[in-house]
Design an enzyme around this catalytic site. Sequence first.
Site, PDB file in Angstrom:
ATOM      1  N   HIS A  15     -47.934  16.454 -19.553  1.00  0.00           N
ATOM      2  CA  HIS A  15     -48.979  16.667 -20.547  1.00  0.00           C
ATOM      3  C   HIS A  15     -49.330  18.155 -20.644  1.00  0.00           C
ATOM      4  CE1 HIS A  15     -53.343  16.354 -21.901  1.00  0.00           C
ATOM      5  NE2 HIS A  15     -52.687  15.736 -22.852  1.00  0.00           N
ATOM      6  N   GLU A  46     -45.047  16.855 -23.246  1.00  0.00           N
ATOM      7  CA  GLU A  46     -46.000  16.674 -24.345  1.00  0.00           C
ATOM      8  C   GLU A  46     -46.627  18.015 -24.679  1.00  0.00           C
ATOM      9  OE1 GLU A  46     -49.953  16.053 -26.235  1.00  0.00           O
ATOM     10  OE2 GLU A  46     -49.477  17.065 -24.361  1.00  0.00           O
ATOM     11  N   ASP A  48     -48.994  20.098 -28.161  1.00  0.00           N
ATOM     12  CA  ASP A  48     -49.804  19.918 -29.365  1.00  0.00           C
ATOM     13  C   ASP A  48     -49.400  20.949 -30.408  1.00  0.00           C
ATOM     14  OD1 ASP A  48     -51.867  18.028 -28.026  1.00  0.00           O
ATOM     15  OD2 ASP A  48     -51.807  19.781 -26.713  1.00  0.00           O
ATOM     16  N   HIS A  61     -53.311  23.375 -28.192  1.00  0.00           N
ATOM     17  CA  HIS A  61     -54.145  22.176 -28.302  1.00  0.00           C
ATOM     18  C   HIS A  61     -55.368  22.362 -29.179  1.00  0.00           C
ATOM     19  CE1 HIS A  61     -57.419  19.448 -27.046  1.00  0.00           C
ATOM     20  NE2 HIS A  61     -56.444  18.551 -27.008  1.00  0.00           N
TER      21      HIS A  61
END
Length: 252
Positions: A15, A46, A48, A61
């Site tokens: 993440h 992962e 963003d 993010h």
Amino acid sequence: MYPYLDHEGPIAMAHRGGALHPDNVGYENSMHAFEQAAGLGYQYIETDLHATRDGVVVAFHDHRLDRVTDRTGVIAQLPWSEVRQAKINGHEPIPLLSDVLEHFPEIRFNLDIKADNGVQPAARVLREHDAIDRVCVSSFSQARVDLIRRELGERLATGFGQREIARLRFAPYRMVSRGACLQIPEYYGRLRVLTPGLLRRAHALGKQVHVWTVDDPAAMHRLLDAGVDGLITDRTDLLRDVLIERGQWVRS
């Protein structure tokens, strides 16, 4: 089966590159964090996405630069010429999506589009880099999920949008979705999102279930025992240890 999901055993996903790994604190969504996750053997990362005012797609993010960089301002309101000057934790540049895809050709990326203006620029980058088969695109916004599906077609793996998750959770008889997987928290506030029934219904439809953001080893074991298909974690070191202990770690 989407090529993105073709993996032996549970999917371990870093993440934001593994934001709470001891070597990454303060460097989420940076090349430093991505390199560290890849070095541990992670095959899935992962990150963003936001787009600048002039349509440049960055792995970041927050809507604003303020929290994790040495600059301020809303990314969507700034040109890339200004955003590129910001440094994560005062040291690391904000990565471009194009650079991330080029630098890690063997890694599969889960991409969370954080704003409406990022959908079409992200689709353009994914087409240009022939990366559709090695990404899964998700978003809290059902509208963004629907739009990226229209932009990139049926080859693209996507997560369920919020409306689709709610439908599968509360009204499964109405369930129709092009989504490849559910990427959900175990709880959202006091609401239990992941239930045995939801997991069972998802698997009956041939959909995988990935749970975020799981940083506690006991919870990792419990969720894997329950049959989830993947875990998304900030503590990449701990999840790796858990999967090694279970004989389920597959190194790239």
